[in-house]
Design a protein around this motif. Structure first.
Motif, PDB file in Angstrom:
ATOM      1  N   ASP A 107      -3.840   4.141   0.683  1.00 24.23           N
ATOM      2  CA  ASP A 107      -3.006   5.290   0.369  1.00 24.23           C
ATOM      3  C   ASP A 107      -2.479   5.950   1.639  1.00 24.23           C
ATOM      4  O   ASP A 107      -1.304   6.297   1.740  1.00 24.23           O
ATOM      5  CB  ASP A 107      -3.818   6.297  -0.450  1.00 24.23           C
ATOM      6  CG  ASP A 107      -2.933   7.407  -0.975  1.00 24.23           C
ATOM      7  OD1 ASP A 107      -2.902   8.464  -0.347  1.00 24.23           O
ATOM      8  OD2 ASP A 107      -2.251   7.185  -1.999  1.00 24.23           O
ATOM      9  N   GLY A 153       0.476   4.394   2.889  1.00 22.87           N
ATOM     10  CA  GLY A 153       1.683   4.446   2.087  1.00 22.87           C
ATOM     11  C   GLY A 153       1.616   3.581   0.837  1.00 22.87           C
ATOM     12  O   GLY A 153       2.601   3.461   0.126  1.00 22.87           O
ATOM     13  N   PHE A 154       0.465   2.995   0.577  1.00 19.05           N
ATOM     14  CA  PHE A 154       0.331   2.196  -0.633  1.00 19.05           C
ATOM     15  C   PHE A 154      -0.265   3.057  -1.736  1.00 19.05           C
ATOM     16  O   PHE A 154      -1.356   3.606  -1.564  1.00 19.05           O
ATOM     17  CB  PHE A 154      -0.620   1.023  -0.424  1.00 19.05           C
ATOM     18  CG  PHE A 154      -0.044  -0.109   0.348  1.00 19.05           C
ATOM     19  CD1 PHE A 154       0.689  -1.096  -0.293  1.00 19.05           C
ATOM     20  CD2 PHE A 154      -0.223  -0.195   1.714  1.00 19.05           C
ATOM     21  CE1 PHE A 154       1.221  -2.149   0.413  1.00 19.05           C
ATOM     22  CE2 PHE A 154       0.310  -1.251   2.424  1.00 19.05           C
ATOM     23  CZ  PHE A 154       1.040  -2.225   1.777  1.00 19.05           C
ATOM     24  N   SER A 193       3.536   2.537  -5.076  1.00 17.40           N
ATOM     25  CA  SER A 193       4.384   2.865  -3.925  1.00 17.40           C
ATOM     26  C   SER A 193       3.949   2.010  -2.752  1.00 17.40           C
ATOM     27  O   SER A 193       2.803   1.549  -2.685  1.00 17.40           O
ATOM     28  CB  SER A 193       4.296   4.348  -3.589  1.00 17.40           C
ATOM     29  OG  SER A 193       2.968   4.696  -3.301  1.00 17.40           O
ATOM     30  N   ILE A 194       4.887   1.790  -1.840  1.00 17.65           N
ATOM     31  CA  ILE A 194       4.614   0.925  -0.701  1.00 17.65           C
ATOM     32  C   ILE A 194       5.152   1.602   0.565  1.00 17.65           C
ATOM     33  O   ILE A 194       6.010   2.474   0.476  1.00 17.65           O
ATOM     34  CB  ILE A 194       5.272  -0.468  -0.876  1.00 17.65           C
ATOM     35  CG1 ILE A 194       6.784  -0.339  -1.031  1.00 17.65           C
ATOM     36  CG2 ILE A 194       4.674  -1.194  -2.065  1.00 17.65           C
ATOM     37  CD1 ILE A 194       7.497  -1.677  -1.053  1.00 17.65           C
ATOM     38  N   ARG A 248      13.144  -0.302  -6.049  1.00 19.64           N
ATOM     39  CA  ARG A 248      13.187   1.070  -5.556  1.00 19.64           C
ATOM     40  C   ARG A 248      14.341   1.829  -6.174  1.00 19.64           C
ATOM     41  O   ARG A 248      14.372   3.047  -6.191  1.00 19.64           O
ATOM     42  CB  ARG A 248      13.361   1.077  -4.047  1.00 19.64           C
ATOM     43  CG  ARG A 248      12.290   0.330  -3.293  1.00 19.64           C
ATOM     44  CD  ARG A 248      12.914  -0.172  -1.999  1.00 19.64           C
ATOM     45  NE  ARG A 248      11.930  -0.701  -1.070  1.00 19.64           N
ATOM     46  CZ  ARG A 248      11.583  -1.980  -1.021  1.00 19.64           C
ATOM     47  NH1 ARG A 248      12.114  -2.845  -1.871  1.00 19.64           N
ATOM     48  NH2 ARG A 248      10.717  -2.394  -0.135  1.00 19.64           N
ATOM     49  N   ARG A 264       7.858   9.095  -1.242  1.00 23.77           N
ATOM     50  CA  ARG A 264       6.723   9.930  -1.624  1.00 23.77           C
ATOM     51  C   ARG A 264       6.738  11.213  -0.795  1.00 23.77           C
ATOM     52  O   ARG A 264       6.843  11.151   0.428  1.00 23.77           O
ATOM     53  CB  ARG A 264       5.422   9.165  -1.397  1.00 23.77           C
ATOM     54  CG  ARG A 264       4.230   9.784  -2.060  1.00 23.77           C
ATOM     55  CD  ARG A 264       3.116   8.776  -2.231  1.00 23.77           C
ATOM     56  NE  ARG A 264       2.524   8.401  -0.943  1.00 23.77           N
ATOM     57  CZ  ARG A 264       1.391   7.695  -0.840  1.00 23.77           C
ATOM     58  NH1 ARG A 264       0.778   7.275  -1.916  1.00 23.77           N
ATOM     59  NH2 ARG A 264       0.918   7.375   0.339  1.00 23.77           N
ATOM     60  N   GLU A 268      -1.167  13.383  -1.867  1.00 25.16           N
ATOM     61  CA  GLU A 268      -2.198  12.520  -1.280  1.00 25.16           C
ATOM     62  C   GLU A 268      -2.302  11.234  -2.059  1.00 25.16           C
ATOM     63  O   GLU A 268      -2.147  11.185  -3.247  1.00 25.16           O
ATOM     64  CB  GLU A 268      -3.542  13.239  -1.307  1.00 25.16           C
ATOM     65  CG  GLU A 268      -3.719  14.168  -0.145  1.00 25.16           C
ATOM     66  CD  GLU A 268      -3.601  13.446   1.220  1.00 25.16           C
ATOM     67  OE1 GLU A 268      -4.300  12.454   1.414  1.00 25.16           O
ATOM     68  OE2 GLU A 268      -2.799  13.858   2.042  1.00 25.16           O
TER      69      GLU A 268
END
Lengths: 692, 369
Positions: free
Chosen positions: A579, A582-583, A597-598, B173, B364, B369
């Motif tokens: 996380d 960025g994962f 998310s990646i 995406r 994001r 978090e």
């Protein structure tokens, strides 16, 4: 028919464990001498110790009764009961060394208590003990061993050439000398004394006695105190590596140890700084409550068990990482320390502009000296220097006035390593480098070739080879000689550099779409664009990931990843770590996971590959922080400009400016150099434009 | 084989088919262009076995026949012919070309082994203006995924249902969807993935005027318009369920001038991180601030445009490429951003445009978090 073996045979069998080779005998005898409180230990061997070994100490000696008893198996004064085994504070404890040795060699022991008029002599030959006799002897104990393994030809057959055995003995002496800087050690082989190490007050001085003063130039101090243990020592900068682990020295409670746990923790500290298969030069001393360790693992006493491995591991790793941080601070990478560093630099140039080599060395020494004060005062007093840098003239004057000694004093005590003398010395390091130029002709080709080179910070002044030959108190061993030549890159035009002193860099252009050429204050910088950018990104990712997760692109629809069942648990364990990279990854039942998310720098495929590859690495070993660095490294490598990518001038300037802001910039995360420097002077010399 | 033709007929035919020429690695023969003459027509054909293109032209035939010619050689020769009538004559595998005072002799090969052109016999036919289909493809093709292993995303999904055709593409995406309703469309449901490369050719070759027929077959799709046929293998349809990806209507709607927005994003992109391509859009009281930071170099940029936003200050992060490509595909004056939450997919569209939507996932947010 089963029967109990007679004691002499039993001893001989036991000796196989304790006494493998001459070096083992020396180890046991030095241990005894140290335990006897000796302040001086002399080791003499003949023919690699195969012919004879004599260890003389000025310790407490033994009474006639004790002397008679000490050669018995399991006879020891060092422990009284089983509880003592729980917290061993002496070097020896097994009570079998002398018994074992005397069963496989011709053995003679002379010992005298300080208060006695006479000493005692014990002679054992072929396991037959003669009556102890009263003899004249110096205070302390002398043990002489002849014809090791004369009665066990099988063992003798396995011994190597005397030169090899000598090296083993020498290593043993070196370890002990490193562990007990307050003891005067001498070592002689075939009557020729090759080591003479007067007692010193700090480990740093002892290291310098053994490996040359310059060794600390490229090393930084480490120091860490935890409730569980205290750790200190020196570690080499990442540019200084060896291709084997032979220059890694760990000491636990003053005992030389070979330990995989410590080794791994230490190497983790170097992760992403040195190339796989390369090893740093390291001296680490750990002090720990004796009850927290078990040394009674193997008769050679080089193995150890820690009751709290985690604490030891993280202390070692943390100490090394802290040391890097402190080092970069000292290098002016952090704002608060930048000012003094620059001032020092300026002063140096003002004081001795004609000798950039010396200023570099001085500055380095200052840097080295600056932080130990914060970190470990007693460790580094040897490298402590007065703040004001000295010009060569000054140094020469002082030397001729006798303030500065020759680097390798022929007889103990060596003034140069005595701290009280040092207070009056400008700087032991410039001293060392000044030396050969005084002794060997200033016009000699080696010197001229080297001088412009030593302009570069990472370079050790050029005198090392000259010093080796003249070294009285220097290890003659080849393996250690090459340690002295640590980082001796003096022959090449180019040198690894870290932009420390580069000043403002102007981009000149790109070479082969792979290298950035830039002009600095004193010469030309060649920068490997991929390595540099990779390092830059790595540091950025690292910094970013400390504060917040890396930039992450949420997906419109999750991709699912299937793992092997045994991997699934691992994935869950590292979810938080992923996380922060960025994962966004969540379990999806069974061993399937969804990725929501990646990292925005990766494509879907790369992201998927990354998780799978990464898992492969995680499986093997290591800690969470280690994974993370590996992961960041992979990310950086993927995102960095490649070799062969054309770059615009602003892009190149961007990379250089970025590099100047980060630590560890002189090597890529693989440990390859990223920046090379060629000084104007070395170019002039190469074109024969100067008359050095 | 012998024929007289206008040089434009030749160059049009060769150019139409040349991108379908196959790689010699798979089968050396498909490296050629197939040329045949019969019944007053000349046919050019090339195939890479996944994609076949045929283009016909009219001419005067003296003697029918067929031959295959090395595509690179014939393409270059045809390109540089003088403006004049061309006479081509073959004798076995020798080919003579005459055009004005230019003469050439080249080697061809027997066409026997060349894969024959097989038109798609069965399928659902859909008639649509060339202009329309080309526009649909242009606005959806840039969101296809270029990642080879994501072959299910390497094209545009053509989904026909209830007389509505949805053309959808996504790279995970962002998603572009063009949806048109036509009562003349067949009523059966068809769902087909057409590779990006085929659609590029459709856009390139189809004339702007005229009608196209798209025939959706089981394993192939055929685009025909006038004298051009394009036949392509379909991709395996593993396309995600796009209905669930397209967000419901959002309560935040912000209008912006397209070209101002585009220029501003472009300016910011010059200063954004090359690694993450991130730009930050901050909406506040009639204003949009676009911020970019390039941490690598310490560069940063700020720009502002008008935006009819009212409400609390709102910050969204996007990959600037994804916005730029969308804005670039439009000609409209105004665009609208529609969203519900900075963590949820949002919709970009031209104001007043109901057929075309561009769904984009924000990056994001940092506090999450």
């Amino acid at each position: 028919m089963i029967h109990i073996l007679p004691p002499e045979i039993a001893n001989r069998i036991a000796a196989g464990e304790v006494v493998e080779r001459p070096a083992s005998v020396v180890r046991e005898l030095i241990d005894n001498a140290v335990d006897a409180g000796a302040s001086r230990i002399d080791i003499e061997i003949e023919k690699g110790g195969l012919q004879s070994i004599r260890v003389t100490d000025n310790g407490c000696g033994m009474s006639p009764d004790d002397a008679a008893l000490c050669v018995q198996r399991h006879a020891t004064s060092k422990i009284q009961n089983a509880n003592d085994l729980e917290a061993i504070t002496t070097k020896g404890f097994r009570g079998e060394a002398l018994a074992a040795i005397s069963s496989v060699a011709k053995f003679e022991l002379k010992t005298r208590l300080p208060e006695s008029e006479w000493g005692t002599q014990i002679v054992i030959e072929g396991a037959k003990e003669r009556e102890p006799s009263q003899v004249g002897a110096a205070i302390g104990t002398v043990v002489t061993i002849c014809d090791l393994f004369y009665n066990t030809p099988a063992r003798r057959k396995f011994l190597k050439k005397p030169a090899t055995e000598m090296n083993h003995v020498l290593s043993t002496v070196t370890w002990n000398a490193l562990a007990h800087e307050d003891i005067h050690f001498t070592f002689a082989h075939n009557g020729r004394r090759s080591l003479d190490l007067p007692p010193v007050t700090s480990r740093a001085e002892r290291i310098q006695q053994l490996f040359g003063k310059n060794i600390l130039d490229e090393m930084i101090p480490v120091q860490l105190d935890t409730p569980a243990l205290s750790l200190s020592g020196f570690i080499s900068r990442p540019t200084v590596t060896r291709n084997g682990a032979q220059h890694i020295f760990f000491f636990v409670n003053d005992r030389f140890i070979k330990d995989r746990l410590l080794h791994r923790a230490m190497m983790n500290g170097y992760r992403n700084l040195i190339h796989a298969g390369r090893y740093p030069v390291v001296f680490i001393y750990i002090d720990i409550d004796p009850s927290e360790i078990d040394i009674n693992v193997h008769p050679t006493k080089q193995e150890i068990k820690f009751s709290r491995e985690d604490a030891v591991f993280s202390a070692m790793y943390g100490a090394i990482r802290n040391a890097w941080d402190a080092d970069y601070k000292r290098d002016g990478l952090l704002p608060e320390d930048q000012e003094p560093a620059q001032t020092a630099r300026q002063e140096n140039h003002d004081a001795a502009p004609q000798s950039a080599a010396k200023t570099a060395a001085t500055e380095k020494a200052q840097n080295d000296a600056a932080s130990p004060e914060k970190q470990s005062q007693d460790q580094t007093s040897a490298s402590a220097v007065p703040p004001k840098p000295a010009s060569i003239q000054q140094l020469n004057r002082e030397r001729s006035e006798g303030k500065i000694s020759l680097e390798n004093p022929p007889a103990p005590p060596a003034p140069s390593v005595h701290p009280q003398d040092q207070e009056n010395q400008p700087n032991p390091i410039p001293d060392a480098s000044t030396e050969p130029r005084q002794d060997s002709s200033a016009a000699s080709p080696i010197t001229t070739q080297i001088e412009p080179e030593s302009h570069i910070q990472n370079t050790i002044p050029p005198d090392t080879s000259a010093n080796i030959s003249g070294a009285e108190s220097r290890l003659p061993l080849g393996a250690i000689q090459d340690l002295i030549r640590i980082d001796k890159k003096t022959e090449s035009l180019f040198d690894a550099d870290s932009l420390e002193d580069s000043g403002e860099l102007t981009v000149l252009g790109q070479f082969m779409h792979s290298y950035i050429l830039a002009q600095g204050k004193d010469g030309l910088y060649v920068i490997d664009q991929h390595a540099a950018h990779e390092r830059l990104l790595f540091e950025q990712f690292y910094t970013q990931s400390q504060n917040a997760p890396l930039a992450s692109q949420t997906l419109l629809f999750p991709i699912t990843l299937d793992f092997a069942p045994d991997e699934a648990g691992l994935v869950e364990e590292i979810t938080d770590l992923l996380d922060s990279l960025g994962f966004g990854i969540e379990p999806f039942g069974g061993s399937t996971f969804v990725v929501r998310s990646i990292p925005s720098s990766l494509s879907l495929d790369e992201a998927e590959m990354f998780v799978k590859d990464f898992l492969g690495e995680v499986r093997h070993e290591g800690s969470a922080s280690e994974y993370k660095e590996k992961a960041l490294h992979t990310l950086a490598c993927r995102a960095a400009v490649k070799f062969g990518d054309p770059l615009s001038v602003p892009e190149m300037e961007g990379i250089i400016r970025g590099l100047q802001k980060i630590p560890r910039r002189n090597v890529c995360p693989h440990g390859r150099p990223a920046i090379l420097f060629v000084s104007e002077q070395s170019l002039q010399k190469a074109f024969k434009r100067t008359g050095f | 084989m012998k024929f007289h033709a206008l040089n434009q007929v030749l160059s049009r035919g060769v150019n139409a088919v040349k991108n379908a020429v196959g790689s010699p690695i798979s089968n050396p023969i498909v490296e050629n262009i197939h040329v045949s003459c019969k019944e007053g027509k000349i046919f050019f054909m090339a195939t890479n076995l996944n994609l076949t293109i045929r283009c016909e032209g009219e001419l005067e035939i003296e003697e029918p026949g067929e031959i295959i010619l090395n595509s690179e050689e014939i393409t270059k020769i045809v390109q540089d012919l003088p403006l004049s009538e061309v006479i081509i004559e073959t004798e076995e595998e020798n080919v003579k070309i005459k055009c004005g005072r230019f003469k050439a002799k080249i080697k061809g090969q027997s066409a026997d082994l060349f894969p024959p052109f097989i038109a798609l016999e069965e399928g659902s036919d859909l008639h649509i203006e060339n202009k329309k289909i080309k526009n649909i493809i242009r606005k959806t093709i840039f969101t296809t995924s270029a990642e080879k292993s994501r072959y299910e995303l390497n094209g545009i999904k053509f989904h026909l249902k209830d007389k509505r055709l949805n053309c959808v593409s996504t790279d995970g995406r962002r998603l572009a969807i063009y949806s048109i309703q036509n009562d003349a469309f067949p009523s059966e449901e068809k769902s087909i993935m057409i590779p990006e490369k085929t659609l590029e050719e459709v856009v390139r070759i189809l004339p702007d005027e005229g009608m196209a027929t798209i025939r959706f077959g089981e394993r192939k799709t055929q685009f025909s318009s006038g004298d051009i046929q394009i036949i392509s293998n379909n991709l395996t349809d593993n396309f995600p369920n796009y209905d669930r990806i397209i967000p419901p209507e959002g309560n935040i709607k912000i209008k912006m001038n397209r070209s101002a927005f585009y220029s501003s994003i472009k300016r910011a992109s010059n200063l954004s991180s090359k690694d993450t391509n991130m730009v930050i859009l901050t909406f506040e009281d009639g204003n949009l601030e676009i911020t970019a930071e390039r941490e690598e170099t310490g560069s940063e940029g700020h720009d502002q445009i008008e935006a009819d936003y009212k409400g609390e200050k709102m910050q969204v992060r996007f990959n600037h490429n994804f916005i730029r490509e969308f804005l670039q595909s439009l000609e409209d004056e105004e665009v609208e951003l529609e969203m519900r939450d900075i963590r949820k997919p949002c919709i970009f569209r031209a104001v007043g445009e109901n057929e075309y939507k561009y769904v984009l996932m924000p990056m994001r947010p940092p506090d999450e978090e």
